[in-house]
Scaffold this active site. Structure first.
Site, PDB file in Angstrom:
ATOM      1  N   HIS A 132      49.550  48.307  39.490  1.00 48.77           N
ATOM      2  CA  HIS A 132      49.639  47.477  38.284  1.00 48.77           C
ATOM      3  C   HIS A 132      49.867  48.300  37.019  1.00 48.77           C
ATOM      4  CE1 HIS A 132      45.213  48.239  37.743  1.00 48.77           C
ATOM      5  NE2 HIS A 132      45.552  48.163  36.483  1.00 48.77           N
ATOM      6  N   ASP A 166      47.303  47.933  45.664  1.00 51.84           N
ATOM      7  CA  ASP A 166      47.320  48.392  44.275  1.00 51.84           C
ATOM      8  C   ASP A 166      47.406  49.910  44.163  1.00 51.84           C
ATOM      9  OD1 ASP A 166      47.518  47.943  41.561  1.00 51.84           O
ATOM     10  OD2 ASP A 166      45.357  47.911  41.211  1.00 51.84           O
ATOM     11  N   SER A 254      42.596  52.625  34.623  1.00 54.85           N
ATOM     12  CA  SER A 254      43.276  52.276  35.867  1.00 54.85           C
ATOM     13  C   SER A 254      44.090  53.430  36.412  1.00 54.85           C
ATOM     14  CB  SER A 254      44.228  51.108  35.649  1.00 54.85           C
ATOM     15  OG  SER A 254      43.541  49.935  35.396  1.00 54.85           O
TER      16      SER A 254
END
Length: 404
Positions: A132, A166, A254
């Site tokens: 992402h 992910d 992230s």
């Protein structure tokens, strides 16, 4: 799962994970014990469904490199003879690992779409991060810029990305001379209570570290993620058998590494829970419930992406729904088999429609998502035990999963 949240300013980006009392939060449940101990599965039949806190800082937000502090400069090296993985010297761990951590800036059409983090994986310039974080750059006008610890910036290209886990891999256009890969630890040996450190680029503040402990293991977490076609912004479900930690994970973390007390890579920071939904276009901060993809799974996916640009996953061959079983006056959740694919590992093991699966490799299961997360975390080169309830009787089915 939004990387420990990437920060995103573009429409359609991942939102802040839901919290209690908001849509998508299924409530708390017990953690898992480590391998070789009796394991306890997630309790109360709950699976956390977390909308990503995308690690992307939108629009005019400043890139975090300018905020980085140089507090460690000029200090003498510390002796670490008395340091152990249980009682780490975090100053030394930060010093040893920070050179391998990068800040990632993603843009399209000359506009910054967000920021995230990553860690150097090998001596070829490959970097592990979240899908992402970099997916918005997987478009004709997309581009990625990576900033190193020393402040140097270079371009990078997407090698491959896997929305279902992910995980993504990018490659730097120059191999850094003063930064090497993090040593890969054994995430399967982590125990609840072990100390950990999260490194990355939260809120654009590069070179940040936070510490905490492993709060739970084998935590099934589901989120939406940008799918294979980044241009269409189609979403795909990501299911992770995550490490839960109270080390603060914020938007921008992230894709950054979670390391143990030895400074070994044991996870990829990917999502965080929030007590309330942020306002329109907003991001919530850490409440001490963050999630990381275990290094064992991240490395398996990364190696495939580097080799072929695509990733396969452990496959059982059944369709599922949430179920319930009654035993001794107690009701508990299960993953109920709806159908079995002919010729699949499940078919070969003898699974039948209506079976209630309650355990995988000794870890309890109480719903369908928990089972999917656990299956994805299993090896494909050895037999896996599944405990099922059929006709009120418990039995164990053994099978070797396939990659698909």
């Amino acid at each position: 799962m939004p990387g420990a949240p990437g920060m995103q300013g573009a429409p359609g980006g991942p939102g802040t994970p839901a919290g209690p009392g908001t849509p998508g939060w299924s409530g708390p449940y017990g953690g898992e014990a480590p391998p070789r101990r009796e394991k306890r599965g997630p309790g109360w039949g709950a699976t956390i469904a977390i909308a990503l806190i995308a690690a992307l800082l939108g629009g005019g937000a400043a890139f975090g490199g300018s905020y980085a502090l140089s507090a460690l400069g000029g200090e003498d090296s510390r002796k670490v003879a008395d340091q152990t993985i249980e009682t780490p010297d975090w100053t030394e761990v930060a010093k040893q690992t920070s050179q391998s951590v990068v800040s990632i800036q993603v843009g399209t059409n000359g506009q910054v779409q967000g920021l995230g983090s990553g860690s150097i994986y090998d001596d070829q310039g490959h970097v592990i991060t979240n899908n992402h974080v970099v997916a918005p750059a997987d478009t004709p006008s997309g581009e990625i810029a990576v900033t190193m610890k020393n402040g140097g910036t270079m371009k990078a290209e997407i090698v491959g990305r896997d929305p279902s886990t992910d995980i993504a891999v990018i490659k730097l256009d120059q191999v850094p001379k003063d930064a090497g890969p993090l040593p890969v630890g054994d995430s399967k040996k982590m125990k609840v209570g072990d100390p950990v450190m999260a490194l990355g680029n939260p809120l654009g503040l590069a070179d940040s570290v936070t510490t905490g402990i492993v709060s739970a293991l084998d935590r099934p977490v589901s989120t939406e993620n940008i799918g294979e076609d980044a241009t269409s912004q189609e979403k795909e479900m990501t299911i992770t058998n995550a490490i839960q930690t109270d080390a603060a994970i914020n938007p921008g973390n992230s894709g950054g590494p979670l390391v143990d007390g030895d400074g070994s890579f044991i996870g990829v920071n990917t999502a965080a829970a929030s007590l309330s939904q942020a306002g329109e276009g907003g991001q919530s901060g850490s409440i001490g419930i963050g999630f990381a993809i275990p290094a064992s799974q991240a490395v398996m996916i990364a190696d495939q992406l580097i080799s072929s640009g695509k990733a396969l996953h452990p496959f059982l061959g059944i369709t599922l729904t949430d179920g319930q079983i009654n035993s001794g006056g107690t009701t508990r959740g299960s993953a109920k088999v709806q159908s079995v694919q002919s010729g699949s590992p499940a078919d070969k093991a003898g699974f039948k429609d209506g079976d209630d699966i309650v355990s995988v490799a000794g870890t309890k299961v109480n719903n369908a998502i928990a089972l999917r997360a656990l299956v994805r975390a299993q090896p494909t080169n050895s037999s896996v035990d599944f405990t099922v309830i059929r006709g009120g009787q418990e039995q164990t089915l053994k099978t070797t999963l396939e990659l698909k």
